[in-house]
Design an enzyme around this catalytic site. Structure first.
Site, short mmCIF file in Angstrom:
data_model
loop_
_atom_site.label_atom_id
_atom_site.label_comp_id
_atom_site.label_asym_id
_atom_site.label_seq_id
_atom_site.Cartn_x
_atom_site.Cartn_y
_atom_site.Cartn_z
N ASP A 55 -0.30 -19.26 9.94
CA ASP A 55 -1.75 -19.48 9.94
C ASP A 55 -2.05 -20.63 8.99
O ASP A 55 -1.22 -21.52 8.80
CB ASP A 55 -2.48 -18.19 9.53
CG ASP A 55 -3.87 -18.10 10.13
OD1 ASP A 55 -4.65 -19.06 9.96
OD2 ASP A 55 -4.19 -17.09 10.78
N HIS A 109 -1.57 -23.78 10.50
CA HIS A 109 -2.85 -24.20 11.06
C HIS A 109 -3.55 -25.23 10.19
O HIS A 109 -4.77 -25.39 10.29
CB HIS A 109 -3.75 -22.99 11.28
CG HIS A 109 -3.23 -22.04 12.32
ND1 HIS A 109 -3.91 -20.89 12.69
CD2 HIS A 109 -2.11 -22.07 13.09
CE1 HIS A 109 -3.22 -20.24 13.63
NE2 HIS A 109 -2.11 -20.95 13.89
#
Length: 778
Positions: free
Chosen positions: A209, A232
């Site tokens: 993430d 991310h």
């Protein structure tokens, strides 16, 4: 200032050596460290002891051991501060099936002032048994811990976020490694929420993430030197979920790399929220195959952008965002994607020096860009965006991104007080340069008008810019000269070989061949006169006979160990400061020319041709003269002018007075001093106070009343010094004084009848002069 810092560091070093450590080891409280036994209670007992003031406020997790821990809470407040937790071994979480206790976090530090968690150990969250479940704990959480420092550790496989910072002020995170599989869900590297004054730097993060997520309630965040991927990217948000009122401001992300990430620089907000995300800078970003390099998404919906909902609803306002100096490749065809709300559009979005190409094309094809409900300005940005007005003004940003990122932590952007502290102070040798803002040095006049944005928004404010901070030179030449002099002296003593000449050598039992001549021959603990003459001592008759090299070689010879030590101490005191300020080339040139000048004057003043001299007197006095001329020519940038001048003049007069004593080579002193004094006006010239180089002035500005680089008197002194050096005038006053002294001595007595022995060495601070007796000898 440097001297005081050195003394303080040395005192602390000595104190650490002689002070016994009482740090607590968790094994002293029953921790086993086999990776299987539950060591949680032992850790809690050790923490209670440290927090209550036992063990020098330091808790150690020893290296080479693995400690299995259930959920733990290390609670403050503690008796004293700071509290050190040094993790050298490994911490392993219990698997999900054996988990006992709180499922919100694994390790929690709460309400602790001045907590320091550091070491080279590893924190393993054992997240693989959790990732398929929705409810998962954060591995490491810090709550209400002000003045927190976290560094050096490796974090792997957290069930959810690896590190969570909540409600903290004054946080520094550095040199961490955070790793989790790309497929691991919601394993953020570092989450920040409701915290201020946070610095994150020099970390390597690869997760499933966000590498770093900045959530609501944060301000004054500085992020730099992050290597992110997979993951991310670095995200602002998500913000505004469930109608939340969010606030994020004063965020700087600079000098970061994104490799194979889903996003790069990302801002994400939920529809229906409120509040703001503003004054955000992404600067100096490198992209490598990033799917969404630059993205603002006000339609975020838990992973997807949902534009089906009512776009008329409220939204978190995104404004004053700067993207500068982006370079790299995009995995998708879109390098820039701005999707903003119709009701609360994104405003004051600025892009400059951006070039993003598609990674798949392989031929440098420029990526595309798309935008919706955005207002701002674009300068030299590729891809270009129709919704951003084009501008040729490189500094059309209301506040320079570099300035935002470089402001001191104690000064909040856009809230500088009228009577502000200097942005930097340069102090050395009695001189202090205070720099507050470039606007104090330049009066800015008219500038080209900036193209307005398409919505005819408010006019852009003129940016301010900062002067570069001068960095001192690294001093290596002066220490090298010191080493060369010591090596030369040792070589001289080896060639001298006193035991082969005399049975009364000083320190023969210790030094052997390197022992010194008897004190009756050389009081300075050094070689014989014949050795010095052989190795290049200055002797006028031999120079006239063709040995011109002696003018240079004598600079590196010393009459004895005492002579060498005194000269080298003087060299360090004077030369190090000058080299740090002006560099090795100028000081090296000044040192050699002054030494040669002193040697030449010494030969010219040796009327009888009976003197043999050695020493670095000319070079050292040259540096002293250069210090005086540097003070005079750079007068305008000194703060305490009178004190600096009087101190330097007093030191100079004392050394010159010593040089005129009998049997001392005062001509070498004077020649070197005057050569260095005049060379200082030529080589050590600084720009006048308030001068701003054209390189520091942004393009598009017209500067009126710009100060010249140097003042008129500086130019005058430089040209006068060059003329005097070329004319050889430094020798003339020395010649006159020397001739008058010699004539007076010759009238009173002839020769040197008071000298006893075949050779006599007379030493005073920096020069040794040998006089030959009438007896025959080498």
């Amino acid at each position: 200032m440097l001297k005081n810092t050195w003394i303080l560091n040395f005192s602390l070093f000595i104190l650490q050596i002689f002070t016994s450590s009482k740090a607590l080891d968790v094994t002293q409280y029953g921790a086993i460290g086999d990776g299987v036994t539950d060591d949680s209670q032992a850790f809690l007992r050790a923490w209670e002891a440290v927090c209550s003031g036992i063990g020098d406020e330091k808790l150690i997790v020893p290296a080479g051991m693995t400690f299995m821990l259930q959920p733990l809470k290390f609670q403050g407040s503690c008796k004293s501060t700071p509290i050190f937790v040094q993790i050298l071994g490994n911490l392993v979480a219990s698997s999900r099936g054996k988990w006992k206790g709180d499922k919100d976090q694994w390790i929690l530090f709460a309400d602790i002032e001045g907590l320091v968690v550091e070491g080279n150990g590893e924190i393993n969250g054992q997240g693989s048994s959790w990732w398929e479940h929705s409810s998962r704990p954060t591995a490491l959480k810090f709550k209400s811990c002000n003045n927190l420092r976290l560094s050096g550790l490796t974090h792997i496989d957290s069930p959810m976020a690896h590190i969570h910072i909540n409600g903290c002020n004054g946080v520094t995170i550095s040199n961490l490694r955070i790793n989790a599989p790309e497929s691991s869900p919601n394993t953020d590297g570092i989450d920040i929420a409701a915290s201020t004054n946070v610095i994150i730097q020099d970390c390597v993060i690869g997760t499933g993430d966000d590498c770093i997520a900045i959530n609501s309630g944060t301000a004054n965040i500085r992020i730099s030197g992050i290597d992110c991927g997979p993951g991310h990217g670095i995200s602002i948000g998500s913000l505004g979920k469930d109608g939340e009122t969010a606030s994020v401001e004063n965020v700087c992300v600079q000098n970061c790399n994104f490799r194979g990430t889903t996003n790069g620089a990302r801002i994400k907000t939920w529809p229906g929220g409120s509040g703001y995300a503003r004054m955000i800078t992404f600067h100096g970003i490198t992209l490598d195959n990033v799917e969404n390099p630059i993205i603002i998404d006000q339609h975020y919906n838990g992973g997807d952008s949902d534009k089906t909902k009512d776009d008329k609803s409220s939204a978190v306002e995104v404004s004053k965002v700067v993207y500068s100096n982006f370079v790299g490749t995009s995995k998708s065809e879109y390098g820039v994607d701005f999707r903003c709300s119709e009701r609360v559009p994104c405003t004051e979005i600025f892009m400059r020096d951006v070039r993003i190409e598609t990674a798949s094309s392989g031929s440098g094809q420029v990526a595309q860009g798309q935008c919706l409900n955005v207002r701002g300005v674009s300068t030299l940005a590729v891809p270009g965006l129709e919704c951003l007005a084009l501008s040729t003004d490189m500094f059309s940003v209301p506040e320079s991104s570099e300035q935002t990122c470089m402001l001191p932590q104690s000064v909040q952007p856009n809230t500088l007080p009228i009577q502000q502290e200097p942005l930097w102070v340069y102090a050395s040798g009695g001189k202090r340069l205070r720099v507050y803002n470039a606007s104090q040095f330049c009066r800015m006049a008219k500038r080209p008008q900036i193209l307005p944005d398409i919505e005819n928004g408010p006019p852009l404010q003129r940016p301010e810019f900062l002067l570069p901070i001068p960095e001192p030179w690294y001093a290596w030449l002066v220490p090298l000269i010191l080493v060369a002099n010591f090596v030369t002296f040792v070589s001289t003593m080896y060639v001298n070989d006193c035991p082969s000449r005399s049975k009364d050598c000083v320190l023969f039992n210790i030094l052997g061949r390197l022992s010194f001549q008897p004190l009756k021959e050389n009081l300075l603990l050094g070689p014989s006169l014949s050795t010095l003459r052989k190795l290049g001592a200055l002797e006028k008759r031999r120079v006239q006979a063709g040995d011109k090299w002696r003018i240079v070689s004598c600079i590196w010879l010393h009459g004895g160990l005492l002579h060498l030590i005194v000269n080298m101490i003087s060299l360090l005191c004077i030369g190090m400061r000058l080299e740090q300020e002006f560099g090795f080339l100028r000081i090296g040139t000044l040192y050699m020319i002054s030494g040669i000048g002193g040697s030449i004057v010494s030969c010219l003043m040796d009327i009888r041709g009976e003197r043999i001299s050695v020493g670095a007197s000319g070079a050292l006095f040259g540096l002293l003269g250069a210090m005086l001329s540097e003070l005079i020519t750079n007068w305008s940038i000194y703060e305490d002018k009178c004190t600096s001048l009087m101190t330097l003049i007093l030191i100079t007069l004392l050394n010159v007075t010593v040089g005129f004593l009998p049997h001392v080579d005062d001509s070498a002193h004077g020649g070197g001093f005057l050569a260095g004094f005049f060379l200082g006006f030529v080589l050590l010239l600084r720009p006048q106070y308030g001068y701003v180089s054209s390189k520091c002035i942004p393009p598009g500005f017209i500067v009126k009343h710009k100060k010249s680089k140097h003042k008129c008197y500086q130019h005058f002194l430089r040209f006068l010094s060059v003329a005097i050096l070329l004319a050889g005038s430094p020798m003339r006053p020395i010649t006159a004084v020397r001739m008058s002294i010699i004539e007076e001595w010759q009238q009173k007595k002839k020769g040197y009848k008071n000298c006893r022995g075949r050779h006599t060495a007379v030493f005073l601070p920096s020069t040794v002069v040998y006089h030959r007796s009438k007896e025959k000898g080498p």
